[in-house]
Enzyme design. Structure first.
Site, PDB file in Angstrom:
ATOM      1  N   ALA A  32       0.869  -1.189   0.000  1.00 50.41           N
ATOM      2  CA  ALA A  32       0.000   0.000   0.000  1.00 50.41           C
ATOM      3  C   ALA A  32       0.899   1.230   0.000  1.00 50.41           C
ATOM      4  O   ALA A  32       0.818   2.095   0.879  1.00 50.41           O
ATOM      5  CB  ALA A  32      -0.969  -0.015   1.183  1.00 50.41           C
ATOM      6  N   LEU A  33       1.760   1.257  -0.997  1.00 47.65           N
ATOM      7  CA  LEU A  33       2.858   2.228  -1.001  1.00 47.65           C
ATOM      8  C   LEU A  33       2.378   3.659  -1.227  1.00 47.65           C
ATOM      9  O   LEU A  33       1.414   3.902  -1.945  1.00 47.65           O
ATOM     10  CB  LEU A  33       3.873   1.853  -2.097  1.00 47.65           C
ATOM     11  CG  LEU A  33       4.523   0.468  -1.952  1.00 47.65           C
ATOM     12  CD1 LEU A  33       5.563   0.252  -3.050  1.00 47.65           C
ATOM     13  CD2 LEU A  33       5.153   0.276  -0.580  1.00 47.65           C
ATOM     14  N   HIS A  37       7.111   5.800   1.446  1.00 47.36           N
ATOM     15  CA  HIS A  37       7.871   4.601   1.043  1.00 47.36           C
ATOM     16  C   HIS A  37       8.804   4.934  -0.124  1.00 47.36           C
ATOM     17  O   HIS A  37       9.959   4.504  -0.160  1.00 47.36           O
ATOM     18  CB  HIS A  37       6.922   3.491   0.575  1.00 47.36           C
ATOM     19  CG  HIS A  37       6.004   2.955   1.630  1.00 47.36           C
ATOM     20  ND1 HIS A  37       4.632   3.084   1.562  1.00 47.36           N
ATOM     21  CD2 HIS A  37       6.252   2.277   2.777  1.00 47.36           C
ATOM     22  CE1 HIS A  37       4.076   2.498   2.608  1.00 47.36           C
ATOM     23  NE2 HIS A  37       5.034   2.006   3.363  1.00 47.36           N
ATOM     24  N   GLN A  61       3.170  -9.617  13.307  1.00 50.46           N
ATOM     25  CA  GLN A  61       3.323  -8.342  14.014  1.00 50.46           C
ATOM     26  C   GLN A  61       1.994  -7.654  14.292  1.00 50.46           C
ATOM     27  O   GLN A  61       1.961  -6.556  14.831  1.00 50.46           O
ATOM     28  CB  GLN A  61       4.275  -7.415  13.273  1.00 50.46           C
ATOM     29  CG  GLN A  61       3.736  -6.793  12.003  1.00 50.46           C
ATOM     30  CD  GLN A  61       4.799  -5.963  11.306  1.00 50.46           C
ATOM     31  OE1 GLN A  61       5.751  -6.501  10.771  1.00 50.46           O
ATOM     32  NE2 GLN A  61       4.642  -4.647  11.303  1.00 50.46           N
ATOM     33  N   GLY A 150      11.925   4.191   8.216  1.00 49.30           N
ATOM     34  CA  GLY A 150      11.380   5.531   8.416  1.00 49.30           C
ATOM     35  C   GLY A 150      11.309   5.942   9.879  1.00 49.30           C
ATOM     36  O   GLY A 150      10.921   5.145  10.751  1.00 49.30           O
ATOM     37  N   GLN A 151      11.649   7.201  10.142  1.00 49.66           N
ATOM     38  CA  GLN A 151      11.521   7.771  11.494  1.00 49.66           C
ATOM     39  C   GLN A 151      10.064   7.781  11.964  1.00 49.66           C
ATOM     40  O   GLN A 151       9.784   7.817  13.159  1.00 49.66           O
ATOM     41  CB  GLN A 151      12.066   9.197  11.518  1.00 49.66           C
ATOM     42  CG  GLN A 151      12.167   9.778  12.927  1.00 49.66           C
ATOM     43  CD  GLN A 151      12.080  11.287  12.948  1.00 49.66           C
ATOM     44  OE1 GLN A 151      12.818  11.949  12.215  1.00 49.66           O
ATOM     45  NE2 GLN A 151      11.191  11.827  13.769  1.00 49.66           N
ATOM     46  N   ASP A 153       8.174   5.455  12.275  1.00 44.03           N
ATOM     47  CA  ASP A 153       8.055   4.370  13.250  1.00 44.03           C
ATOM     48  C   ASP A 153       9.275   4.433  14.168  1.00 44.03           C
ATOM     49  O   ASP A 153      10.180   3.601  14.090  1.00 44.03           O
ATOM     50  CB  ASP A 153       7.962   3.031  12.520  1.00 44.03           C
ATOM     51  CG  ASP A 153       6.726   2.964  11.639  1.00 44.03           C
ATOM     52  OD1 ASP A 153       5.642   2.721  12.168  1.00 44.03           O
ATOM     53  OD2 ASP A 153       6.847   3.204  10.423  1.00 44.03           O
TER      54      ASP A 153
HETATM   55  P1  AMP Z   1       5.211  -0.002   6.386  1.00 44.26           P
HETATM   56  O1  AMP Z   1       4.841  -0.419   4.988  1.00 44.26           O
HETATM   57  O2  AMP Z   1       4.185   0.832   7.062  1.00 44.26           O
HETATM   58  O3  AMP Z   1       5.709  -1.155   7.212  1.00 44.26           O
HETATM   59  O4  AMP Z   1       6.462   0.978   6.218  1.00 44.26           O
HETATM   60  C1  AMP Z   1       7.624   0.568   5.537  1.00 44.26           C
HETATM   61  C2  AMP Z   1       8.715   1.571   5.828  1.00 44.26           C
HETATM   62  O5  AMP Z   1       8.319   2.865   5.381  1.00 44.26           O
HETATM   63  C3  AMP Z   1       9.011   1.704   7.325  1.00 44.26           C
HETATM   64  O6  AMP Z   1      10.410   1.797   7.523  1.00 44.26           O
HETATM   65  C4  AMP Z   1       8.296   2.986   7.696  1.00 44.26           C
HETATM   66  O7  AMP Z   1       8.864   3.630   8.818  1.00 44.26           O
HETATM   67  C5  AMP Z   1       8.478   3.809   6.431  1.00 44.26           C
HETATM   68  N1  AMP Z   1       7.450   4.855   6.351  1.00 44.26           N
HETATM   69  C6  AMP Z   1       6.137   4.738   6.609  1.00 44.26           C
HETATM   70  N2  AMP Z   1       5.509   5.914   6.493  1.00 44.26           N
HETATM   71  C7  AMP Z   1       6.462   6.831   6.160  1.00 44.26           C
HETATM   72  C8  AMP Z   1       6.452   8.238   5.922  1.00 44.26           C
HETATM   73  N3  AMP Z   1       5.338   8.952   5.995  1.00 44.26           N
HETATM   74  N4  AMP Z   1       7.619   8.839   5.601  1.00 44.26           N
HETATM   75  C9  AMP Z   1       8.785   8.117   5.517  1.00 44.26           C
HETATM   76  N5  AMP Z   1       8.850   6.793   5.736  1.00 44.26           N
HETATM   77  C10 AMP Z   1       7.707   6.145   6.059  1.00 44.26           C
END
Ligand code: AMP
Length: 290
Positions: A32-33, A37, A61, A150-151, A153
């Site tokens: 769901a990019l 991402h 998780q 990403g920060q 998280d």
């Molecule tokens: P996820 O698909 O939510 O597991 O996120 C995958 C990676 O993208 C993780 O390292 C997140 O911290 C990063 N991420 C999620 N949202 C953002 C954002 N708004 N800005 C930058 N990085 C993000």
């Protein structure tokens, strides 16, 4: 872009690349990019010869089965976006590739200590063990030189740092800044589950964090947190937590000495959707004599 579904295949392909001297960057995601991402893909592309993205909605998780069932899946669009961004390899495993022996919790657990007892660890029991399980396996398969996370998280970044030291990975961790919508809402895959009214109200999280950033002073923090809580309430956001912690170890603070680097962190429900965000404080660290 190569789309590879089998762990052995992606592992062999990347081993071959490494033997040719190619530096590899890895961006693990749950799909769901969005642009957040893609900023990680961009960061990887700028510093590596080969960029690998994984899309895997990791069942271990999710402490809430409904959250897992409702997690958005937009694979066709994800592939389109990754192609456009110039990603080299998409690793798209089935659950059996990541968990050949099933998804039951691995024993012994990863020793995360204090980190697992607060904030996300407290409100999502087992969540970080699941994150460690999937990241351990992905790092074994991909073995990247550079890892991009990403920060957004914040606590997860700390957990992953700890995991890499536990498993002895030499990968360099690159923590990328949070991309936001123009009104401040942190980009998140979960945002697409918000109704248009909820989407508007969800900006309360950014407002509360900005309020903390603007108002913070050395001394007692309880009134400040109370004020931020009111902002959330006004926007119908129901917080799991709103806290200020030491930016290096996440110990939670009632008082600030004006010197320690700190971070404000919020997790709150907008309707059925749980959102998280954070802000490192103060942005102008030099103002406080450091
Ligand atoms: P996820 O698909 O939510 O597991 O996120 C995958 C990676 O993208 C993780 O390292 C997140 O911290 C990063 N991420 C999620 N949202 C953002 C954002 N708004 N800005 C930058 N990085 C993000």
């Amino acid at each position: 872009m190569f789309i590879i579904k089998l762990a052995d295949d992606v592992n062999r392909y990347l081993q071959n690349q490494r033997s040719k001297g190619s530096i590899t960057g890895f961006v693990p995601t749950m799909g769901a990019l969005h642009k957040g991402h893609l900023s990680l893909i961009e960061a990887s592309k700028s510093a590596n010869v080969v960029t690998v993205c994984s899309i895997f909605v990791n069942p271990t998780q999710f402490n809430d089965p409904k959250d897992f069932q409702n997690y958005p899946i937009t694979l066709e669009n994800d592939i389109y976006l990754l192609e456009k961004a110039g990603c080299d390899v998409l690793f798209l495993p089935a659950v059996s590739e990541i968990y050949p022996e099933g998804t039951k919790e691995k024993k012994p657990a990863y020793e995360l200590g204090y980190l697992e007892t607060v904030l996300e660890g407290k409100y999502r029991p087992g969540h970080f063990q699941g994150v460690c399980q999937v990241m351990d396996r992905l790092m074994q398969i991909v073995q990247p030189h550079n890892l991009y996370i990403g920060q957004k998280d914040y606590q997860q970044c700390m957990v992953i740092k700890k995991l890499l030291s536990i498993i002895g990975s030499q990968a360099h961790i690159n923590i990328c800044t949070t991309l936001r919508e123009p009104d401040g809402l942190a980009m998140s895959s979960r945002n697409m589950r918000l109704s248009s009214q909820e989407r508007e109200l969800a900006t309360g999280i950014f407002e509360a964090l900005s309020y903390i950033r603007q108002q913070i002073k050395p001394g007692d923090l309880s009134n400040l947190l109370q004020g931020a809580r009111k902002i959330l309430e006004k926007k119908q956001l129901v917080p799991d937590y709103i806290e200020i912690g030491d930016a290096d170890n996440l110990s939670l603070l009632n008082e600030w000495n004006g010197k320690t680097k700190i971070v404000a962190l919020i997790a709150a429900f907008m309707g059925k959707v749980r959102l998280i965000d954070n802000m490192i404080l103060p942005l102008n660290f030099a103002d406080y004599g450091n």
